[in-house]
Motif scaffolding. Sequence first.
Motif, mmCIF file in Angstrom:
data_model
loop_
_atom_site.group_PDB
_atom_site.id
_atom_site.type_symbol
_atom_site.label_atom_id
_atom_site.label_comp_id
_atom_site.label_asym_id
_atom_site.label_seq_id
_atom_site.Cartn_x
_atom_site.Cartn_y
_atom_site.Cartn_z
ATOM 1 N N GLY A 80 9.287 7.583 -13.589
ATOM 2 C CA GLY A 80 8.178 8.517 -13.085
ATOM 3 C C GLY A 80 7.413 9.025 -14.523
ATOM 4 N N ASP A 81 6.652 10.194 -14.179
ATOM 5 C CA ASP A 81 5.876 10.659 -15.148
ATOM 6 C C ASP A 81 6.239 12.214 -15.245
ATOM 7 N N VAL A 82 5.935 12.913 -16.421
ATOM 8 C CA VAL A 82 6.359 14.230 -17.051
ATOM 9 C C VAL A 82 5.155 14.700 -17.605
ATOM 10 N N VAL A 83 4.756 15.783 -17.535
ATOM 11 C CA VAL A 83 3.777 16.669 -18.134
ATOM 12 C C VAL A 83 4.325 17.802 -18.803
ATOM 13 N N TRP A 84 4.342 18.049 -20.023
ATOM 14 C CA TRP A 84 4.570 19.312 -20.905
ATOM 15 C C TRP A 84 3.360 20.042 -20.757
ATOM 16 N N ARG A 121 1.434 14.154 -21.625
ATOM 17 C CA ARG A 121 1.835 13.392 -20.322
ATOM 18 C C ARG A 121 3.025 12.220 -20.962
ATOM 19 N N LYS A 122 4.014 12.031 -20.367
ATOM 20 C CA LYS A 122 4.810 10.785 -20.886
ATOM 21 C C LYS A 122 5.611 10.083 -19.528
ATOM 22 N N THR A 167 7.435 24.349 -19.801
ATOM 23 C CA THR A 167 7.143 24.228 -18.510
ATOM 24 C C THR A 167 6.828 22.550 -18.338
ATOM 25 N N PHE A 168 7.467 22.015 -17.504
ATOM 26 C CA PHE A 168 7.313 20.556 -17.349
ATOM 27 C C PHE A 168 7.008 20.176 -15.773
#
Length: 146
Positions: free
Chosen positions: A114-118, A124-125, A99-100
């Motif tokens: 932007g940013d993505v969180v696994w 967070r990347k 899930t992201f």
Amino acid sequence: MTIEKSLPNMVMVCVDGVENGDIYGRYFHRYKKEETFFPDSATLVIEMERFYDAIGYPQAATKTRKFMERKGGRIPAKEHMAVISDSQALIQLRGNLATFLVGVTSRQNASWQGDVVWMEQKIRKHFCSDMELVVFVDDAVKKSEL
């Protein structure tokens, strides 16, 4: 370890599986209670781009060229979309594999930033392009399959 919860274009991507080396699953946003299925990563990017265009956020720095005119010759104004579900409900959703939480803060150079969180690993990347986002998601899914 989450993205700013007030971001109007927050999207939860739930990856349910891999077929022929590409991810598939569902994604959710705050303006629709129902899930939207995506059969592959390319469709996910196209559908998310349409969503950003519909809400007008983040505003695209470039407009897509069209070689055929629309009927009426006018481009419709951005849709007014009402928030249906809150960000807390979105954060509770999960995919079968991974899930992201995706927050696109700008759309420049014909791409996304932007940013993505696994969510499962709390990693967070920051990403500088939609391709970088897809590669991160793909790599994370491969790790979660092991």
